[in-house]
Enzyme design. Structure first.
Site, mmCIF file in Angstrom:
data_model
loop_
_atom_site.group_PDB
_atom_site.id
_atom_site.type_symbol
_atom_site.label_atom_id
_atom_site.label_comp_id
_atom_site.label_asym_id
_atom_site.label_seq_id
_atom_site.Cartn_x
_atom_site.Cartn_y
_atom_site.Cartn_z
ATOM 1 N N LYS A 187 -45.627 -43.679 -33.586
ATOM 2 C CA LYS A 187 -45.835 -44.369 -34.056
ATOM 3 C C LYS A 187 -47.067 -44.341 -33.364
ATOM 4 O O LYS A 187 -47.846 -43.777 -33.056
ATOM 5 C CB LYS A 187 -45.388 -45.698 -34.077
ATOM 6 C CG LYS A 187 -43.769 -45.523 -34.276
ATOM 7 C CD LYS A 187 -42.985 -45.115 -35.907
ATOM 8 C CE LYS A 187 -41.627 -45.380 -35.386
ATOM 9 N NZ LYS A 187 -40.861 -44.510 -36.454
HETATM 10 C C1 PLP Z 1 -39.194 -47.369 -41.247
HETATM 11 C C2 PLP Z 1 -38.739 -47.547 -39.713
HETATM 12 N N1 PLP Z 1 -38.483 -48.832 -39.796
HETATM 13 C C3 PLP Z 1 -37.187 -49.015 -38.935
HETATM 14 C C4 PLP Z 1 -37.785 -48.010 -37.615
HETATM 15 C C5 PLP Z 1 -37.293 -48.617 -35.942
HETATM 16 O O1 PLP Z 1 -37.792 -48.803 -35.672
HETATM 17 P P1 PLP Z 1 -37.296 -48.188 -33.676
HETATM 18 O O2 PLP Z 1 -37.307 -46.853 -33.650
HETATM 19 O O3 PLP Z 1 -38.302 -48.731 -33.264
HETATM 20 O O4 PLP Z 1 -36.059 -49.058 -33.703
HETATM 21 C C6 PLP Z 1 -38.517 -47.424 -37.646
HETATM 22 C C7 PLP Z 1 -38.691 -45.908 -36.552
HETATM 23 O O5 PLP Z 1 -38.437 -45.236 -36.597
HETATM 24 C C8 PLP Z 1 -39.429 -46.559 -39.164
HETATM 25 O O6 PLP Z 1 -39.472 -45.824 -39.049
#
Ligand code: PLP
Length: 368
Positions: A187
């Site tokens: 990210k």
């Molecule tokens: C749009 C979106 N929402 C939620 C998430 C979830 O995040 P995490 O991987 O930290 O749980 C991601 C992760 O790739 C994402 O791209």
């Protein structure tokens, strides 16, 4: 020719290794590894950066979404409107609460929710909308908040891919009732492991999220509701605190990379290039084009050493896990078209001009 990866985290690490290692060693020698000052200091810095009163760090972006929904008492019998063109976590968090995700098609110019269709999806059971600021492009939050306020519906911003983005000068995560962030390594602000955060201006919501992330407890060993364990490690908090200081600079570098792609790719025929919408500050987590025969092009690029990615090959309404929701092929056509045609080119702050030229050279070759 050198191989060009979609993202190179080691390169970024090398540019801040000294500061990061000092911060990490400080935690290691402190003996405090879970919670403590490193986490609360980062929470304060991130709240200030986002322009909100409260930041509650947690274990992932997925948990941030789940905690946000739970804090709003959303569960069985409720509906939550969201995008079908996102990572599964957005809808998965809804399903995990017992509520039902309701998918509304996307706008192909932004890959974000088509706001003209959101109103029609609202029912008496709709409790919230989760706009996803996909690939770093903010949703038109003025329009979305108007709809939500008129219908008395909560807005939970999924900011996982858009840390640092803003709409009309206001940072994402500070516009809706709650913002949810992921600090997954790729990210814009990425930890060296999993991490996430919930942001809000509402102190009641903030204390609910805090309680839910700590096993439903606000007084030690007394548990008022069923919660989860979702803590950010002190090591990750310390690393994120260092990286937060560079986030704006890295986002500017991403913008420069996007500008260069725009300039180099615009003469090529049969490509749809991404555009930043007026009013939004895009932070380019991905640079995603649309192209027919995408899979062939991707394969050829790979043979030439350029690694591209497909986010996302199957829209959520057609995922096997969501078959019970009863969506049909053709019902949300833009999300389907996007899933057939999107291609994300290498994008990271330290991508060099020479590497970008190589990507474009190879892409030209594929199209000729
Ligand atoms: C749009 C979106 N929402 C939620 C998430 C979830 O995040 P995490 O991987 O930290 O749980 C991601 C992760 O790739 C994402 O791209």
């Amino acid at each position: 020719m050198n191989k060009i990866p979609p993202v190179d985290l080691a390169r970024q690490y090398r540019s801040i290794s000294e500061e990061t290692e000092i911060a990490v060693l400080k935690i290691l020698s402190s003996g405090y590894y879970v919670g403590g000052a490193a986490v609360t200091d980062f929470e304060k810095d991130f709240a200030d950066y986002t322009g909100v009163n409260h930041c509650i760090a947690c274990n992932s972006g997925t948990d941030a979404l789940y905690l946000a929904l739970r804090a709003l008492n959303i569960g069985t019998g409720d509906e939550v409107i969201t995008s079908p063109f996102t990572f599964i976590a957005t809808a998965e968090a809804v399903t995990m609460t017992g509520a039902k995700p309701v998918f509304v098609d996307i706008d192909l110019d932004t890959f974000n929710l088509d706001l003209t269709q959101v109103k029609n999806a609202i029912t008496p059971n709709t409790k919230a909308i989760i706009p996803v600021h996909l690939f770093g492009q903010p949703v038109n939050m003025t329009q979305l908040m108007e709809i939500a306020i008129a219908h008395k519906i909560y807005v939970i911003e999924d900011c996982a891919q858009a840390t640092g983005a803003s709409w009309n000068g206001q940072k994402v995560g500070s516009i809706g009732h709650i913002g949810c962030f992921s600090f997954f390594p790729t990210k814009n602000l990425g930890a060296c492991g999993d991490g996430g955060a919930v942001t809000t201006n509402d102190s009641e919501i903030a204390s609910q999220v805090k309680m839910l992330r700590e096993h439903g407890s606000s007084v030690r060993y007394r548990h008022d509701v069923m919660g989860i364990n979702s803590r950010l490690d002190a090591l990750q908090a310390a690393i994120l605190q260092v990286k937060l200081r560079y986030l704006d600079q890295w986002n500017q570098q991403r913008q420069a990379v996007a500008n260069r792609y725009q300039e180099l790719l615009s003469p090529l025929p049969n490509l749809k290039l991404p555009q930043a919408i007026l009013g939004g500050h895009h932070v380019w987590n991905q640079y995603t084009i649309m192209i027919s025969h995408r899979d062939e092009v991707r394969e050829k690029l790979q043979q030439m050493g350029v690694i591209s990615m497909v986010y996302y090959p199957i829209p959520l309404q057609l995922q096997p896990v969501y078959q019970d929701l009863g969506y049909q092929i053709g019902q949300l056509p833009n999300s389907e078209q996007a899933s057939y045609e999107v291609l994300s080119l290498p994008m990271f702050p330290d991508l060099t001009i020479e590497e970008q030229q190589q990507v474009v050279y190879c892409l030209k070759d594929c199209l000729s």
